[in-house]
Design an enzyme around this catalytic site. Structure first.
Site, PDB file in Angstrom:
ATOM      1  N   GLY A  90      35.202  34.600  32.549  1.00 20.71           N
ATOM      2  CA  GLY A  90      36.546  34.020  32.578  1.00 20.71           C
ATOM      3  C   GLY A  90      36.536  32.594  32.055  1.00 20.71           C
ATOM      4  O   GLY A  90      35.468  32.020  31.799  1.00 20.71           O
ATOM      5  N   ASP A  91      37.740  32.052  31.835  1.00 19.92           N
ATOM      6  CA  ASP A  91      37.900  30.665  31.375  1.00 19.92           C
ATOM      7  C   ASP A  91      37.249  30.409  30.012  1.00 19.92           C
ATOM      8  O   ASP A  91      36.798  29.301  29.735  1.00 19.92           O
ATOM      9  CB  ASP A  91      37.344  29.660  32.410  1.00 19.92           C
TER      10      ASP A  91
ATOM     11  N   ASN B 182      45.447  35.736  40.158  1.00 18.66           N
ATOM     12  CA  ASN B 182      44.125  35.078  40.133  1.00 18.66           C
ATOM     13  C   ASN B 182      43.877  34.475  38.745  1.00 18.66           C
ATOM     14  O   ASN B 182      43.055  33.586  38.589  1.00 18.66           O
ATOM     15  CB  ASN B 182      42.991  36.064  40.500  1.00 18.66           C
ATOM     16  N   ALA B 183      44.604  34.945  37.740  1.00 16.21           N
ATOM     17  CA  ALA B 183      44.445  34.427  36.376  1.00 16.21           C
ATOM     18  C   ALA B 183      45.258  33.144  36.210  1.00 16.21           C
ATOM     19  O   ALA B 183      46.327  33.003  36.790  1.00 16.21           O
ATOM     20  CB  ALA B 183      44.928  35.462  35.373  1.00 16.21           C
ATOM     21  N   GLY B 184      44.730  32.236  35.433  1.00 17.56           N
ATOM     22  CA  GLY B 184      45.484  31.033  35.083  1.00 17.56           C
ATOM     23  C   GLY B 184      45.338  30.823  33.589  1.00 17.56           C
ATOM     24  O   GLY B 184      44.262  30.479  33.126  1.00 17.56           O
ATOM     25  N   HIS B 185      46.391  31.114  32.840  1.00 18.69           N
ATOM     26  CA  HIS B 185      46.310  30.980  31.381  1.00 18.69           C
ATOM     27  C   HIS B 185      47.029  29.716  30.926  1.00 18.69           C
ATOM     28  O   HIS B 185      48.234  29.608  31.085  1.00 18.69           O
ATOM     29  CB  HIS B 185      46.925  32.211  30.700  1.00 18.69           C
TER      30      HIS B 185
ATOM     31  N   ARG C  23      45.291  54.758  48.322  1.00 18.59           N
ATOM     32  CA  ARG C  23      46.576  55.455  48.158  1.00 18.59           C
ATOM     33  C   ARG C  23      47.584  55.124  49.252  1.00 18.59           C
ATOM     34  O   ARG C  23      48.355  55.959  49.708  1.00 18.59           O
ATOM     35  CB  ARG C  23      46.361  56.974  48.034  1.00 18.59           C
TER      36      ARG C  23
ATOM     37  N   GLN D  76      40.706  37.157  33.260  1.00 16.49           N
ATOM     38  CA  GLN D  76      39.320  36.986  33.741  1.00 16.49           C
ATOM     39  C   GLN D  76      38.328  37.268  32.602  1.00 16.49           C
ATOM     40  O   GLN D  76      38.673  37.032  31.456  1.00 16.49           O
ATOM     41  CB  GLN D  76      39.020  37.879  34.963  1.00 16.49           C
TER      42      GLN D  76
ATOM     43  N   THR E 283      35.619  40.666  40.179  1.00 13.72           N
ATOM     44  CA  THR E 283      36.985  40.852  40.648  1.00 13.72           C
ATOM     45  C   THR E 283      37.175  42.357  40.869  1.00 13.72           C
ATOM     46  O   THR E 283      36.228  43.142  40.700  1.00 13.72           O
ATOM     47  CB  THR E 283      38.006  40.211  39.680  1.00 13.72           C
TER      48      THR E 283
ATOM     49  N   LEU F 101      33.029  24.825  20.615  1.00 18.62           N
ATOM     50  CA  LEU F 101      31.780  24.501  19.907  1.00 18.62           C
ATOM     51  C   LEU F 101      31.559  22.985  19.888  1.00 18.62           C
ATOM     52  O   LEU F 101      30.427  22.506  19.981  1.00 18.62           O
ATOM     53  CB  LEU F 101      31.843  25.076  18.479  1.00 18.62           C
TER      54      LEU F 101
HETATM   55  P1  IMP Z   1      39.291  37.549  42.928  1.00 18.86           P
HETATM   56  O1  IMP Z   1      39.688  38.018  41.576  1.00 18.86           O
HETATM   57  O2  IMP Z   1      40.242  36.520  43.493  1.00 18.86           O
HETATM   58  O3  IMP Z   1      39.037  38.666  43.896  1.00 18.86           O
HETATM   59  O4  IMP Z   1      37.902  36.773  42.796  1.00 18.86           O
HETATM   60  C1  IMP Z   1      36.685  37.448  42.470  1.00 18.86           C
HETATM   61  C2  IMP Z   1      35.830  36.605  41.536  1.00 18.86           C
HETATM   62  O5  IMP Z   1      36.474  36.493  40.272  1.00 18.86           O
HETATM   63  C3  IMP Z   1      35.596  35.155  42.008  1.00 18.86           C
HETATM   64  O6  IMP Z   1      34.292  34.771  41.630  1.00 18.86           O
HETATM   65  C4  IMP Z   1      36.627  34.366  41.228  1.00 18.86           C
HETATM   66  O7  IMP Z   1      36.235  33.023  41.073  1.00 18.86           O
HETATM   67  C5  IMP Z   1      36.615  35.114  39.914  1.00 18.86           C
HETATM   68  N1  IMP Z   1      37.883  34.981  39.161  1.00 18.86           N
HETATM   69  C6  IMP Z   1      39.042  35.602  39.422  1.00 18.86           C
HETATM   70  N2  IMP Z   1      39.969  35.267  38.517  1.00 18.86           N
HETATM   71  C7  IMP Z   1      39.387  34.424  37.639  1.00 18.86           C
HETATM   72  C8  IMP Z   1      39.833  33.783  36.441  1.00 18.86           C
HETATM   73  O8  IMP Z   1      40.983  33.931  35.987  1.00 18.86           O
HETATM   74  N3  IMP Z   1      38.909  32.986  35.801  1.00 18.86           N
HETATM   75  C9  IMP Z   1      37.630  32.852  36.274  1.00 18.86           C
HETATM   76  N4  IMP Z   1      37.179  33.462  37.366  1.00 18.86           N
HETATM   77  C10 IMP Z   1      38.037  34.245  38.049  1.00 18.86           C
END
Ligand code: IMP
Length: 424
Positions: A11-12, A37-40, A143, A223, A238, A330
């Protein structure tokens, strides 16, 4: 032309910039897994936007944005994100934002269960984002989950919510965690449902019609592939399929209709949360943090950093079927005297070209490095491959050889124009 953009590491990787670039020519932009959980982070029209659930095509007029069936949606977070975008002048209508009626719903009880489970793990924590992602996908697999289709009829939603909150509170009690207030949840979710209802539809025929009409579809991966529940560093992953296959199961677009898969990678490696990281290196971490790089976009927490892990990328390129890699950051290596790339792992007396399955083996793996000379030059103003220093070109070419997939472009700065095509 239907393209998948997938993070190839943890991720990132800087997917936002690549996606922004490709969005210009896309008709549809699709999210097919993950949730808030994603941050774009996307820079568009000179403004910075942070998106969690809404596909980044929303920043462009005339694009249809689809939150697919594989995504897990926190309704109150989505409503807040829509309000945030509208405040920044973004137009959101039921025509340009479609939500799959099959997508599962993240409730406050899922966030509570996520936190309770993490605390119970003590120093074995996964390091989740505590957004309730794992418990929601668990409900889907058991389910017993609520789906966006349940939002259509308020009476149905109310009774489904009441039932799930009751059983979740029993689970929370077992985990020694405070119970959720049913009325608070009910009120918040029922209110969010009012806002979201016009956007909910069966997105699967919509996307397949777009395929038939030869529209351009861009899949925005969330991710990274090494956080994939099947292929990643299990259990430090995840709970969704972040790899190429997840785009099909999470959207209903068949694999036979995918034309191109682009992997995004950094010129080095970073990771947030716990879990194996064979090439992690304190010195490169200090160096990158010293440059003000590699702090989490939302939390500001420093990310774990290390050299390029060719084993991980070779594996990732294989199971995702990458046609090419888009390398980002880079320029982050500009000041280094030399640059390391891990070509294989040593595990006892074995040499591994692909990662092991067991956590205890991952933890024992040692990186085998190849060291290349650095270029010691600012490359941020370079606009063409020929302008990059020879040592920089050599690193990019060797990177592609080690992972068995060519690098198609390199990013030399945050601006969308700071992207250079790499000749084959
Ligand atoms: P979860 O997705 O919140 O269950 O987290 C599970 C794992 O995925 C953890 O190590 C988080 O830090 C990682 N993770 C989840 N979403 C991201 C993302 O968007 N970028 C980076 N790591 C992520």
């Amino acid at each position: 032309m239907n393209t998948l953009v997938i993070g190839s590491q943890w991720g990132d990787e800087g997917k936002g910039k690549v996606i922004d670039f490709l969005t210009e020519t896309a008709d549809y932009v699709v999210r097919s897994q993950g949730g808030s959980n994603a941050g774009h982070t996307v820079i568009a029209h000179g403004k910075k936007y942070v998106l969690h659930l809404v596909p980044s095509g929303i920043l462009w007029p005339g694009k249809v944005n689809v939150i697919g069936n594989g995504v897990v949606i926190n309704p109150t977070s989505l409503v807040e994100e829509m309000a945030y975008l509208r405040e920044l002048g973004v137009t959101i209508t039921p025509e340009n934002l479609l939500i799959s009626d099959r997508a599962h719903v993240v409730l406050p009880i899922h966030k509570a269960i996520d936190a309770a489970q993490e605390e119970a793990l003590g120093d074995q924590k996964i390091g989740t984002t505590r957004q309730g992602i794992g418990p929601t996908y668990a409900d889907k697999a058991r389910r017993i989950g609520l789906r966006m289709a349940d939002f259509i009829d308020p009476a149905r939603l109310e009774s489904a919510l009441k039932a799930r909150i009751r059983t979740a509170n029993e689970e929370l009690q077992r985990l020694n965690w405070p119970a959720a207030d049913p009325n608070e949840t009910l009120e918040a979710v029922m209110q969010a449902a009012e806002v979201l209802r016009p956007h909910i539809t069966n997105t699967i025929p919509v996307l397949n019609k777009a395929v038939r009409e030869q529209k351009t579809i861009l899949f925005e991966g969330a991710q990274g592939a090494m956080l994939d529940i099947d292929f990643g560093t299990y259990p430090f992953v995840t709970s969704s399929n972040t790899s190429a296959g997840g785009c099909c199961t999470g959207s209903g677009v068949p694999p036979t209709r995918i034309d191109k898969v682009i992997g995004v990678c950094k010129a080095y490696t970073t990771r947030v949360g716990a879990g194996p990281f064979v090439t992690e290196d304190a010195e490169i971490a200090d160096y990158l943090h010293g440059l003000g790089r590699e702090f989490g976009a939302t939390t500001g927490r420093p990310r774990r950093c290390g050299w390029t892990d060719g084993v991980v990328l070779r594996y990732s390129a294989m199971f995702n079927g990458f046609d090419e890699m888009a390398m980002t950051n880079l320029d982050g290596l500009d000041e280094r005297d030399c640059i390391k790339i891990c070509t294989a792992y040593r595990l006892g007396d074995q040499i591994l070209e692909y990662p092991p399955a067991l956590m205890e083996d991952w933890e024992k793996c040692e990186p085998i490095y190849e060291t290349l000379p650095g270029w010691k030059q600012d490359i941020t103003a370079c606009t063409r491959w020929e302008e990059l220093p020879p040592n920089c070109q050599a690193y990019v070419k060797r990177f592609g050889e080690v992972i068995g997939c060519p690098v198609g472009s390199v990013g030399v700065g945050p601006d969308r124009h700071q992207t250079i095509s790499v000749p084959h």
